[in-house]
Design a protein around this motif. Structure first.
Motif, mmCIF file in Angstrom:
data_model
loop_
_atom_site.group_PDB
_atom_site.id
_atom_site.type_symbol
_atom_site.label_atom_id
_atom_site.label_comp_id
_atom_site.label_asym_id
_atom_site.label_seq_id
_atom_site.Cartn_x
_atom_site.Cartn_y
_atom_site.Cartn_z
ATOM 1 N N ALA A 69 0.958 -1.207 0.139
ATOM 2 C CA ALA A 69 -0.092 0.119 -0.191
ATOM 3 C C ALA A 69 0.707 1.093 0.096
ATOM 4 O O ALA A 69 0.541 2.360 -0.945
ATOM 5 N N PHE A 94 -3.758 4.658 -5.968
ATOM 6 C CA PHE A 94 -4.410 3.856 -4.636
ATOM 7 C C PHE A 94 -5.362 3.056 -5.559
ATOM 8 O O PHE A 94 -5.659 3.390 -7.369
ATOM 9 N N HIS A 113 -7.615 -1.618 -2.083
ATOM 10 C CA HIS A 113 -7.832 -0.436 -0.801
ATOM 11 C C HIS A 113 -8.722 0.397 -0.886
ATOM 12 O O HIS A 113 -9.830 0.688 -1.504
ATOM 13 N N ILE A 154 -0.520 6.484 -2.316
ATOM 14 C CA ILE A 154 -0.904 6.054 -0.915
ATOM 15 C C ILE A 154 0.067 6.694 -0.267
ATOM 16 O O ILE A 154 1.163 6.766 -0.131
ATOM 17 N N GLU A 209 -0.809 3.924 5.673
ATOM 18 C CA GLU A 209 -1.389 2.749 5.432
ATOM 19 C C GLU A 209 -2.480 2.520 7.471
ATOM 20 O O GLU A 209 -1.627 2.584 8.136
ATOM 21 N N PRO A 256 -9.358 -5.374 2.930
ATOM 22 C CA PRO A 256 -8.668 -4.800 1.541
ATOM 23 C C PRO A 256 -7.879 -3.578 2.833
ATOM 24 O O PRO A 256 -8.036 -3.442 3.377
ATOM 25 N N SER A 257 -6.910 -2.803 2.121
ATOM 26 C CA SER A 257 -5.858 -1.973 3.214
ATOM 27 C C SER A 257 -6.476 -0.748 3.220
ATOM 28 O O SER A 257 -7.053 -0.153 2.190
ATOM 29 N N VAL A 275 -6.784 3.113 3.153
ATOM 30 C CA VAL A 275 -5.035 4.074 3.614
ATOM 31 C C VAL A 275 -5.663 5.640 2.968
ATOM 32 O O VAL A 275 -6.901 5.616 3.332
#
Length: 193
Positions: free
Chosen positions: A143, A148, A153, A169, A172, A186-187, A189
Motif C-alpha cells: 500500500a 490507489f 485499497h 497512498i 497505511e 482491503p488495506s 489507507v
C-alpha cells in the motif's frame, strides 16, 4: 350339325360366362385383399412414424441429460478446486485481528530490557504466523507509496502533500491481505489528492 354347333356354342358361351364371373369374383377378392394390405401398410407406416418420433424425443432427452450431467460435473470440479484453493480464507479472516494486535504491540517503544525481551519473543511468534500464512498463499497487499487501487485499497482519509503524486497512498492505517487472487480484506489507507 348346326344343332350340334349351336349346342357347342352355347356350352362355350356358358363356360366363358362362368369363367368371366369367376374372374370377376377373383379380381374383387384381390382388390379387397390389396385394400386390406394397403390399410395394414398405412397403419404400420403410421406406427413406424410414431416410434421414430418417440425415438427422436428420447434421444434428445438423453443428450440433454448427458449435457446437464457434464455441466454439473464441471461445476462440481470447479467448486472443489475453489474450495481447495481458498480453504484457508476463513482461518485467515479469524487471525487478521490478532495479527493487527500483534503489529500494534510490536510498534510500541520501550526502554526496559524485560520489555525488549518480550517484544523480541513476540516478533518471533509474529513472523512464524506470517510465514505460515504465506505458505497458505495469504500475503499482505502493498500500500504505502503505491497508486490507489479500489480493488485492493479502501480510502478512509485524504492528504494534500505536494511532494507526492495524485492518488498516491501516503499512509497505511490497516494492512490489507489477499489469498492468492482474492482480497480477504482491503488495506485502509490515506490517499493524496
Amino acid at each position: 350339325m348346326s344343332e350340334q354347333k349351336n349346342k357347342k356354342e352355347k356350352v362355350e358361351q356358358e363356360i366363358e360366362k362362368e369363367a368371366t364371373e369367376e374372374l370377376n369374383i377373383v379380381e374383387e377378392e384381390m382388390e379387397a385383399h390389396n385394400e386390406q394390405v394397403e390399410i395394414e401398410l398405412t397403419e404400420n407406416e403410421k406406427r413406424l412414424l410414431e416410434l421414430e418420433e418417440k425415438l427422436a424425443v428420447s434421444e434428445d432427452r438423453y443428450l440433454r441429460l448427458q449435457a446437464d450431467f457434464e455441466n454439473v460435473k464441471k461445476r462440481n470440479i470447479a467448486e472443489r478446486a475453489a474450495t481447495q484453493k481458498y480453504r484457508s480464507q476463513t482461518i485467515a479472516e479469524e487471525l487478521l485481528p490478532a495479527l493487527d494486535a500483534f503489529q500494534k504491540a510490536l510498534d510500541t517503544q520501550s526502554d526496559s530490557e524485560q520489555m525488549e525481551a518480550l517484544l523480541t519473543g513476540m516478533k518471533m511468534v509474529y513472523s512464524q504466523i506470517k510465514v505460515a500464512l504465506e505458505k497458505e498463499g495469504i500475503e499482505e497487499i502493498p500500500a504505502l507509496g503505491e497508486q490507489f487501487d479500489p480493488n485492493f485499497h479502501q480510502a478512509v482519509m485524504q492528504d494534500s502533500d505536494d511532494s507526492k503524486e495524485s492518488n498516491e497512498i501516503t499512509m497505511e492505517l490497516q494492512k490489507g491481505y489477499k489469498l492468492k487472487d482474492r482480497v480477504i480484506r482491503p488495506s485502509m489507507v490515506k490517499v493524496n489528492q
